[in-house]
Design a protein around this motif. Sequence first.
Motif, PDB file in Angstrom:
ATOM      1  N   ILE A 229       0.954  -1.211   0.087  1.00 50.10           N
ATOM      2  CA  ILE A 229       0.003  -0.120  -0.064  1.00 50.10           C
ATOM      3  C   ILE A 229       0.841   1.215  -0.077  1.00 50.10           C
ATOM      4  O   ILE A 229       0.582   2.204  -0.512  1.00 50.10           O
ATOM      5  CB  ILE A 229      -1.023   0.058   1.121  1.00 50.10           C
ATOM      6  N   THR A 230       2.049   1.144   0.637  1.00 51.08           N
ATOM      7  CA  THR A 230       3.042   2.415   0.878  1.00 51.08           C
ATOM      8  C   THR A 230       3.339   2.762  -0.473  1.00 51.08           C
ATOM      9  O   THR A 230       3.909   3.860  -0.918  1.00 51.08           O
ATOM     10  CB  THR A 230       4.000   2.057   1.527  1.00 51.08           C
ATOM     11  N   THR A 231       3.504   1.810  -1.668  1.00 49.71           N
ATOM     12  CA  THR A 231       4.344   2.207  -2.905  1.00 49.71           C
ATOM     13  C   THR A 231       3.317   2.083  -3.971  1.00 49.71           C
ATOM     14  O   THR A 231       3.582   2.075  -5.011  1.00 49.71           O
ATOM     15  CB  THR A 231       5.476   1.019  -3.464  1.00 49.71           C
ATOM     16  N   TYR A 232       1.776   2.559  -3.811  1.00 47.89           N
ATOM     17  CA  TYR A 232       0.775   2.219  -4.645  1.00 47.89           C
ATOM     18  C   TYR A 232       1.103   3.290  -5.705  1.00 47.89           C
ATOM     19  O   TYR A 232       0.751   3.290  -6.825  1.00 47.89           O
ATOM     20  CB  TYR A 232      -0.406   2.342  -4.090  1.00 47.89           C
ATOM     21  N   ARG A 233       1.408   4.597  -5.166  1.00 51.10           N
ATOM     22  CA  ARG A 233       1.311   5.659  -6.353  1.00 51.10           C
ATOM     23  C   ARG A 233       2.666   5.575  -7.131  1.00 51.10           C
ATOM     24  O   ARG A 233       2.475   5.658  -8.319  1.00 51.10           O
ATOM     25  CB  ARG A 233       1.711   6.975  -5.360  1.00 51.10           C
ATOM     26  N   ARG A 234       3.694   5.080  -6.630  1.00 49.04           N
ATOM     27  CA  ARG A 234       4.861   4.934  -7.652  1.00 49.04           C
ATOM     28  C   ARG A 234       4.484   3.590  -8.658  1.00 49.04           C
ATOM     29  O   ARG A 234       4.869   3.624  -9.733  1.00 49.04           O
ATOM     30  CB  ARG A 234       6.115   4.490  -6.896  1.00 49.04           C
ATOM     31  N   LEU A 235       3.787   2.597  -7.957  1.00 46.90           N
ATOM     32  CA  LEU A 235       3.538   1.553  -9.078  1.00 46.90           C
ATOM     33  C   LEU A 235       2.479   2.109 -10.094  1.00 46.90           C
ATOM     34  O   LEU A 235       2.803   1.804 -11.312  1.00 46.90           O
ATOM     35  CB  LEU A 235       2.583   0.588  -7.947  1.00 46.90           C
ATOM     36  N   ALA A 236       1.487   3.067  -9.594  1.00 49.55           N
ATOM     37  CA  ALA A 236       0.628   3.740 -10.785  1.00 49.55           C
ATOM     38  C   ALA A 236       1.523   4.366 -11.768  1.00 49.55           C
ATOM     39  O   ALA A 236       1.222   4.412 -12.724  1.00 49.55           O
ATOM     40  CB  ALA A 236      -0.111   4.481 -10.065  1.00 49.55           C
ATOM     41  N   GLU A 237       2.604   4.961 -11.238  1.00 47.16           N
ATOM     42  CA  GLU A 237       3.371   5.827 -12.335  1.00 47.16           C
ATOM     43  C   GLU A 237       3.843   4.846 -13.077  1.00 47.16           C
ATOM     44  O   GLU A 237       4.021   4.918 -14.471  1.00 47.16           O
ATOM     45  CB  GLU A 237       4.318   6.753 -11.570  1.00 47.16           C
ATOM     46  N   HIS A 238       4.521   3.732 -12.806  1.00 44.53           N
ATOM     47  CA  HIS A 238       5.341   2.775 -13.408  1.00 44.53           C
ATOM     48  C   HIS A 238       4.321   2.112 -14.381  1.00 44.53           C
ATOM     49  O   HIS A 238       4.832   1.792 -15.530  1.00 44.53           O
ATOM     50  CB  HIS A 238       6.063   1.861 -12.669  1.00 44.53           C
TER      51      HIS A 238
ATOM     52  N   ARG B 258       3.411  13.800 -17.470  1.00 39.48           N
ATOM     53  CA  ARG B 258       3.926  12.462 -17.124  1.00 39.48           C
ATOM     54  C   ARG B 258       3.721  12.107 -15.702  1.00 39.48           C
ATOM     55  O   ARG B 258       3.542  10.924 -15.768  1.00 39.48           O
ATOM     56  CB  ARG B 258       5.421  12.391 -17.899  1.00 39.48           C
ATOM     57  N   ARG B 259       4.248  12.893 -15.058  1.00 39.00           N
ATOM     58  CA  ARG B 259       4.133  12.519 -13.421  1.00 39.00           C
ATOM     59  C   ARG B 259       3.607  14.015 -12.804  1.00 39.00           C
ATOM     60  O   ARG B 259       4.305  14.734 -12.969  1.00 39.00           O
ATOM     61  CB  ARG B 259       5.647  12.066 -13.039  1.00 39.00           C
ATOM     62  N   TRP B 260       2.721  13.430 -11.987  1.00 39.01           N
ATOM     63  CA  TRP B 260       1.946  14.651 -11.512  1.00 39.01           C
ATOM     64  C   TRP B 260       1.702  14.114  -9.888  1.00 39.01           C
ATOM     65  O   TRP B 260       1.242  15.381  -9.245  1.00 39.01           O
ATOM     66  CB  TRP B 260       0.680  15.113 -12.249  1.00 39.01           C
ATOM     67  N   THR B 261       1.172  12.935  -9.686  1.00 38.28           N
ATOM     68  CA  THR B 261       0.662  12.487  -8.437  1.00 38.28           C
ATOM     69  C   THR B 261       1.550  12.985  -7.297  1.00 38.28           C
ATOM     70  O   THR B 261       0.899  13.117  -6.023  1.00 38.28           O
ATOM     71  CB  THR B 261       0.321  11.371  -8.478  1.00 38.28           C
ATOM     72  N   ALA B 262       2.704  13.226  -7.432  1.00 39.95           N
ATOM     73  CA  ALA B 262       3.628  13.394  -6.151  1.00 39.95           C
ATOM     74  C   ALA B 262       3.516  14.780  -5.463  1.00 39.95           C
ATOM     75  O   ALA B 262       3.909  14.867  -4.231  1.00 39.95           O
ATOM     76  CB  ALA B 262       5.145  13.488  -6.597  1.00 39.95           C
ATOM     77  N   THR B 263       2.834  15.667  -6.354  1.00 32.33           N
ATOM     78  CA  THR B 263       2.807  16.881  -5.633  1.00 32.33           C
ATOM     79  C   THR B 263       1.134  17.439  -5.851  1.00 32.33           C
ATOM     80  O   THR B 263       0.900  18.678  -5.194  1.00 32.33           O
ATOM     81  CB  THR B 263       3.484  17.939  -6.387  1.00 32.33           C
ATOM     82  N   ALA B 264       0.140  16.529  -5.981  1.00 31.08           N
ATOM     83  CA  ALA B 264      -1.199  16.793  -5.887  1.00 31.08           C
ATOM     84  C   ALA B 264      -1.785  16.276  -4.649  1.00 31.08           C
ATOM     85  O   ALA B 264      -2.034  14.980  -4.764  1.00 31.08           O
ATOM     86  CB  ALA B 264      -1.968  16.429  -7.400  1.00 31.08           C
ATOM     87  N   PRO B 265      -2.279  17.147  -3.785  1.00 25.87           N
ATOM     88  CA  PRO B 265      -2.911  16.630  -2.455  1.00 25.87           C
ATOM     89  C   PRO B 265      -4.269  15.567  -2.854  1.00 25.87           C
ATOM     90  O   PRO B 265      -4.847  16.035  -3.856  1.00 25.87           O
ATOM     91  CB  PRO B 265      -3.349  17.809  -1.576  1.00 25.87           C
ATOM     92  N   LEU B 266      -4.257  14.666  -2.268  1.00 29.85           N
ATOM     93  CA  LEU B 266      -5.585  14.027  -2.270  1.00 29.85           C
ATOM     94  C   LEU B 266      -6.856  14.911  -1.715  1.00 29.85           C
ATOM     95  O   LEU B 266      -6.711  15.514  -0.950  1.00 29.85           O
ATOM     96  CB  LEU B 266      -5.406  12.650  -1.642  1.00 29.85           C
ATOM     97  N   PRO B 267      -8.010  14.291  -2.153  1.00 23.04           N
ATOM     98  CA  PRO B 267      -9.198  14.990  -1.437  1.00 23.04           C
ATOM     99  C   PRO B 267      -9.145  15.248  -0.029  1.00 23.04           C
ATOM    100  O   PRO B 267      -9.109  14.147   0.650  1.00 23.04           O
ATOM    101  CB  PRO B 267     -10.254  14.240  -1.944  1.00 23.04           C
ATOM    102  N   GLY B 268      -9.478  16.520   0.387  1.00 22.94           N
ATOM    103  CA  GLY B 268      -9.088  16.814   1.868  1.00 22.94           C
ATOM    104  C   GLY B 268      -7.628  17.147   2.177  1.00 22.94           C
ATOM    105  O   GLY B 268      -7.837  17.458   3.468  1.00 22.94           O
ATOM    106  N   GLY B 269      -6.756  16.936   1.395  1.00 23.91           N
ATOM    107  CA  GLY B 269      -5.580  16.917   2.115  1.00 23.91           C
ATOM    108  C   GLY B 269      -4.750  18.253   1.954  1.00 23.91           C
ATOM    109  O   GLY B 269      -3.438  18.549   2.095  1.00 23.91           O
TER     110      GLY B 269
END
Length: 518
Positions: free
Chosen positions: A363-372, A392-403
């Motif tokens: 679960i910790t690496t799900y975001r990198r998994l998605a990028e890969h 190409r890569r954007w999720t590392a700096t975009a807060p999740l809803p409510g964050g």
Amino acid sequence: MEKPFDLAIIGGGINGAGIARDAAGRGMSVLLCEQGDLAQATSAASTKLIHGGLRYLEYMEFRLVREALIEREVLLELAPHIIWPLTFVLPHAKEMRPAWMVRLGLFLYDHLGGRKRLPGSRSLDLRRDRVGAPLKDDYRKGFSYSDCWVEDSRLVVLNALDAAERGAEVLTGTRCTQARRTDNGLWEVRTEPVDGSVHPRVIRARALVNAAGPWVTDVLRDVAGLNRPAGLRLVKGSHMVVPRLYEGDQAYILQNDDRRIVFAIPYERQFTLLGTTDKPWNDDAADVAIDDEERAYICRAVNRYFKAQVRPEDAVWSYSGVRPLYDDANENVSAVTRDYVFDIDGGEAEGTPPLLSVFGGKITTYRRLAEHAMEKLLPLMGQEGENRHAPRRWTATAPLPGGDMPGGDFEDFLAKLRSQRPWLPPELAYRYARAYGTRVNGLLGDAGGLGELGTDFGGGLYQAEVDYLVRQEFARTAEDVLWRRSKLGLHVPRDTEDRLREYLGGTTRADDEGMAAK
């Protein structure tokens, strides 16, 4: 026939939801299909940690640990409402790993991932430090280090919610029954609502992702009609929740004589979460539940260290899940890699639409998994170098809803919420802030008192929250509300579930597929 989707995804766990979010944010048209509820299986049955995995260092999984440690702080920035720091105490047992080995492991843990926000490890005198008070007097020396806690099922839901707000179509309670390649270079995917409420639907997609977790090989064989090498190792993990064992907000990591570890973690204010186990699983993942051997194993490990003793019958709740690990042929199930592997079939070079299947992952690496996953898929879809799906890569700096809290300061946000809504009881204000973050006003609306939140279902659950979860977070059943969007099932009166089920207008499964009450 409707316009083809760029991407169809089977499976609404953390990997499927994470890939849906990443793809939708790149401008792709996405369909996510989940046969039950979001996070209904493995993703809601974790130990609820965002961590590097200290014990994986012993198996030389340095790349995985480094990636997870880096992601730990990335995710803490993106979702400070559902992810927060947690201090772990490791009592030293002389008959286990030697102290020098533990110190070396903690040194690597401190430095592999470029730690920035979390405190480093340190040695402890358990005879003097307050964290030693719950432990037996035999344990005089220990260590502490930091990782993070996560509300795991909410993490999945928020990824799916963000994907939907970026244009993805998210279907829960919908089974994918068939996926076939067509002559015009597309996947033709048949979906059917589990409850039969509407007719089956056939959609087309340029690429297909199989993120079905424990059912990944079933989807390959029975849905896609492909005979691919299995590559899957199912490992069962179980947890017990007992009345609070000790004071303080620290967690404990307990070394066992089989070289595994068991966690004891403060849980839902009144409880302690204990686990996990590692057992091979060869049956249907939907039928998983804790067994007597696992209960005894957890109790034995905890009782070895704590003055307060626990028995299997002390559990107020237990849950189990099946980890869909990549089969690396390791005989020791605890040493099977937690890294993720992609199996890819087809692609532009082969003249067929691609299918990417996900094996393993944390679960910790799900975001990198998605990028890969996106980096693998885009070239196979003939889109490498194009700007249509950017960035190409954007999720590392975009807060999740409510964050999106200023500075990621949860305590400041909570203080402002209590100032703006002084009529909220402190405990309810805290829970709302933790669950919904800056989206809390979407739940509360113009309410100026508890009486304006609608029906009180008991235990702090009001109609306004239920309506919000149905409207915004894909909740359909009482179990969705009480056990995945929240853990209110541990707190509400006995009749709340029946009243809630009646309000939602339907019946649900008696057994919550891997989450069994005592």
